[in-house]
Design a protein around this motif. Structure first.
Motif, PDB file in Angstrom:
ATOM      1  N   THR A 223       0.830  -1.201   0.000  1.00  0.00           N
ATOM      2  CA  THR A 223       0.000   0.000   0.000  1.00  0.00           C
ATOM      3  C   THR A 223       0.866   1.253   0.000  1.00  0.00           C
ATOM      4  OG1 THR A 223      -1.827  -1.116   1.121  1.00  0.00           O
ATOM      5  CG2 THR A 223      -1.774   1.285   1.263  1.00  0.00           C
ATOM      6  N   CYS A 224       1.789   1.342   0.940  1.00  0.00           N
ATOM      7  CA  CYS A 224       2.632   2.538   1.022  1.00  0.00           C
ATOM      8  C   CYS A 224       3.568   2.652  -0.175  1.00  0.00           C
ATOM      9  CB  CYS A 224       3.423   2.548   2.332  1.00  0.00           C
ATOM     10  SG  CYS A 224       2.496   3.316   3.696  1.00  0.00           S
ATOM     11  N   ASP A 225       4.147   1.547  -0.614  1.00  0.00           N
ATOM     12  CA  ASP A 225       5.069   1.593  -1.757  1.00  0.00           C
ATOM     13  C   ASP A 225       4.362   2.092  -3.010  1.00  0.00           C
ATOM     14  OD1 ASP A 225       7.069   0.641  -0.117  1.00  0.00           O
ATOM     15  OD2 ASP A 225       7.050  -1.400  -0.942  1.00  0.00           O
ATOM     16  N   LEU A 226       3.188   1.535  -3.314  1.00  0.00           N
ATOM     17  CA  LEU A 226       2.466   1.886  -4.528  1.00  0.00           C
ATOM     18  C   LEU A 226       1.925   3.306  -4.492  1.00  0.00           C
ATOM     19  CD1 LEU A 226       0.610  -1.506  -4.919  1.00  0.00           C
ATOM     20  CD2 LEU A 226       2.359  -0.620  -6.482  1.00  0.00           C
ATOM     21  N   ILE A 227       1.329   3.677  -3.377  1.00  0.00           N
ATOM     22  CA  ILE A 227       0.746   5.015  -3.284  1.00  0.00           C
ATOM     23  C   ILE A 227       1.834   6.078  -3.286  1.00  0.00           C
ATOM     24  CG2 ILE A 227      -0.570   6.559  -1.787  1.00  0.00           C
ATOM     25  CD1 ILE A 227      -2.332   4.122  -1.095  1.00  0.00           C
ATOM     26  N   SER A 228       2.950   5.826  -2.615  1.00  0.00           N
ATOM     27  CA  SER A 228       4.051   6.799  -2.612  1.00  0.00           C
ATOM     28  C   SER A 228       4.578   7.022  -4.026  1.00  0.00           C
ATOM     29  CB  SER A 228       5.192   6.319  -1.707  1.00  0.00           C
ATOM     30  OG  SER A 228       4.766   6.283  -0.362  1.00  0.00           O
ATOM     31  N   ALA A 229       4.589   5.971  -4.836  1.00  0.00           N
ATOM     32  CA  ALA A 229       5.116   6.078  -6.198  1.00  0.00           C
ATOM     33  C   ALA A 229       4.115   6.712  -7.167  1.00  0.00           C
ATOM     34  CB  ALA A 229       5.512   4.694  -6.706  1.00  0.00           C
ATOM     35  N   ARG A 230       2.812   6.543  -6.931  1.00  0.00           N
ATOM     36  CA  ARG A 230       1.823   6.938  -7.937  1.00  0.00           C
ATOM     37  C   ARG A 230       0.964   8.145  -7.591  1.00  0.00           C
ATOM     38  NH1 ARG A 230      -0.240   0.745  -8.975  1.00  0.00           N
ATOM     39  NH2 ARG A 230       1.574   0.062 -10.194  1.00  0.00           N
ATOM     40  N   ALA A 231       0.745   8.410  -6.324  1.00  0.00           N
ATOM     41  CA  ALA A 231      -0.189   9.470  -5.946  1.00  0.00           C
ATOM     42  C   ALA A 231       0.390  10.849  -6.265  1.00  0.00           C
ATOM     43  CB  ALA A 231      -0.520   9.371  -4.458  1.00  0.00           C
ATOM     44  N   GLN A 232      -0.466  11.711  -6.794  1.00  0.00           N
ATOM     45  CA  GLN A 232      -0.100  13.095  -7.055  1.00  0.00           C
ATOM     46  C   GLN A 232      -1.177  13.983  -6.442  1.00  0.00           C
ATOM     47  OE1 GLN A 232       0.302  13.390 -11.298  1.00  0.00           O
ATOM     48  NE2 GLN A 232       2.404  12.638 -11.245  1.00  0.00           N
ATOM     49  N   PHE A 233      -0.735  15.104  -5.874  1.00  0.00           N
ATOM     50  CA  PHE A 233      -1.650  15.954  -5.125  1.00  0.00           C
ATOM     51  C   PHE A 233      -1.586  17.408  -5.558  1.00  0.00           C
ATOM     52  CE2 PHE A 233      -1.440  12.322  -2.395  1.00  0.00           C
ATOM     53  CZ  PHE A 233      -2.643  12.312  -1.698  1.00  0.00           C
ATOM     54  N   GLN A 234      -2.704  18.080  -5.335  1.00  0.00           N
ATOM     55  CA  GLN A 234      -2.690  19.536  -5.253  1.00  0.00           C
ATOM     56  C   GLN A 234      -2.282  19.819  -3.812  1.00  0.00           C
ATOM     57  OE1 GLN A 234      -6.686  20.709  -6.123  1.00  0.00           O
ATOM     58  NE2 GLN A 234      -6.571  20.086  -8.268  1.00  0.00           N
ATOM     59  N   PRO A 235      -1.281  20.647  -3.591  1.00  0.00           N
ATOM     60  CA  PRO A 235      -0.806  20.832  -2.216  1.00  0.00           C
ATOM     61  C   PRO A 235      -1.845  21.497  -1.317  1.00  0.00           C
ATOM     62  CG  PRO A 235       0.213  22.428  -3.677  1.00  0.00           C
ATOM     63  CD  PRO A 235      -0.548  21.472  -4.551  1.00  0.00           C
ATOM     64  N   ALA A 236      -1.607  21.380  -0.018  1.00  0.00           N
ATOM     65  CA  ALA A 236      -2.439  22.086   0.958  1.00  0.00           C
ATOM     66  C   ALA A 236      -2.220  23.585   0.793  1.00  0.00           C
ATOM     67  CB  ALA A 236      -2.062  21.647   2.374  1.00  0.00           C
ATOM     68  N   LEU A 237      -3.198  24.371   1.230  1.00  0.00           N
ATOM     69  CA  LEU A 237      -3.091  25.830   1.169  1.00  0.00           C
ATOM     70  C   LEU A 237      -3.279  26.407   2.561  1.00  0.00           C
ATOM     71  CD1 LEU A 237      -5.324  26.504  -1.987  1.00  0.00           C
ATOM     72  CD2 LEU A 237      -2.825  26.285  -1.901  1.00  0.00           C
ATOM     73  N   ASP A 238      -2.490  27.454   2.852  1.00  0.00           N
ATOM     74  CA  ASP A 238      -2.672  28.127   4.139  1.00  0.00           C
ATOM     75  C   ASP A 238      -3.784  29.167   4.001  1.00  0.00           C
ATOM     76  OD1 ASP A 238      -1.604  30.349   2.848  1.00  0.00           O
ATOM     77  OD2 ASP A 238       0.328  30.266   3.891  1.00  0.00           O
ATOM     78  N   GLY A 239      -4.010  29.962   5.046  1.00  0.00           N
ATOM     79  CA  GLY A 239      -5.096  30.938   5.055  1.00  0.00           C
ATOM     80  C   GLY A 239      -4.992  31.994   3.981  1.00  0.00           C
TER      81      GLY A 239
END
Length: 198
Positions: A87-103
């Motif tokens: 789970t961690c190996d695959l998701i770390s390699a494939r997941a892409q995100f829009q980063p978090a935003l501050d206020g």
């Protein structure tokens, strides 16, 4: 072996905001293209299949200000080390995100928590005897023509379905040549069989 079924289980749904509501900041990281491609049917670990292991893995990802996964931690185990690690190996390699935003709407590091359900694939069926015979012609320009299936039985029917009503459009790099090196037209017969012996 049949493809395993791997399903991403999202957190409990929240009440949707009114349509007139404006997004408030800050906010956490968001998957760019959803979670569907993070774990795929062919990813089921062989050791987990062998041991008959399945279950739900809860994980938390650390996401940097560019949207990349920096770390993955299993927060609730499936009971299978192979599934937790995959789970961690695959998701770390494939997941892409829009980063978090501050206020102020500026990208910042954040975290994302979710879980994935690994469903053990059904046992594979035993191979069954079968035979496939098909013919085609390689033209003098390397094109494949006149393909037809003569026979497709048993296990080889699947191969027939891949071929379909005719051969795929193939152009070989070179045609067949005679002793003088001149291109010649040739008829090709392909025979495949699957034999089960005692």
């Amino acid at each position: 072996m049949a493809a395993p079924s791997v399903v991403s289980v999202p957190p409990a749904p929240l009440m949707p905001p009114p349509q007139s509501a404006v997004e408030t900041l800050p906010r956490g990281p968001r998957p760019k293209d959803g979670t569907a491609g993070w774990i795929r049917p062919g990813d089921y670990p062989a050791l987990a299949v062998k041991n008959g292991e399945s279950g739900v893995v809860g994980f938390t990802l650390t996401i940097d200000a560019k949207g990349a996964v920096n770390n993955c931690v299993v927060v609730s185990t499936s009971g299978s080390a192979a599934l937790d690690r995959a789970t961690c190996d695959l998701i770390s390699a494939r997941a892409q995100f829009q980063p978090a935003l501050d206020g102020a709407g500026k990208p910042v590091a954040g975290s994302y928590t979710n879980r994935t359900r690994w469903i053990l694939p059904p046992p594979a069926t035993l191979p069954q005897p079968g035979e496939l015979i098909f013919h085609y012609v390689v033209e003098t320009d390397g094109r494949q023509t006149e393909c037809h299936v003569e026979k497709a039985t048993g296990a080889m029917e699947a191969r027939f379905k891949q071929i379909g009503e005719g051969c795929p459009a193939v152009r070989f790099r070179e045609p067949f040549k005679d002793a003088q090196g001149n291109p010649v037209r040739r008829h090709v017969t392909l025979r495949q069989s699957l034999v089960v012996e005692p």
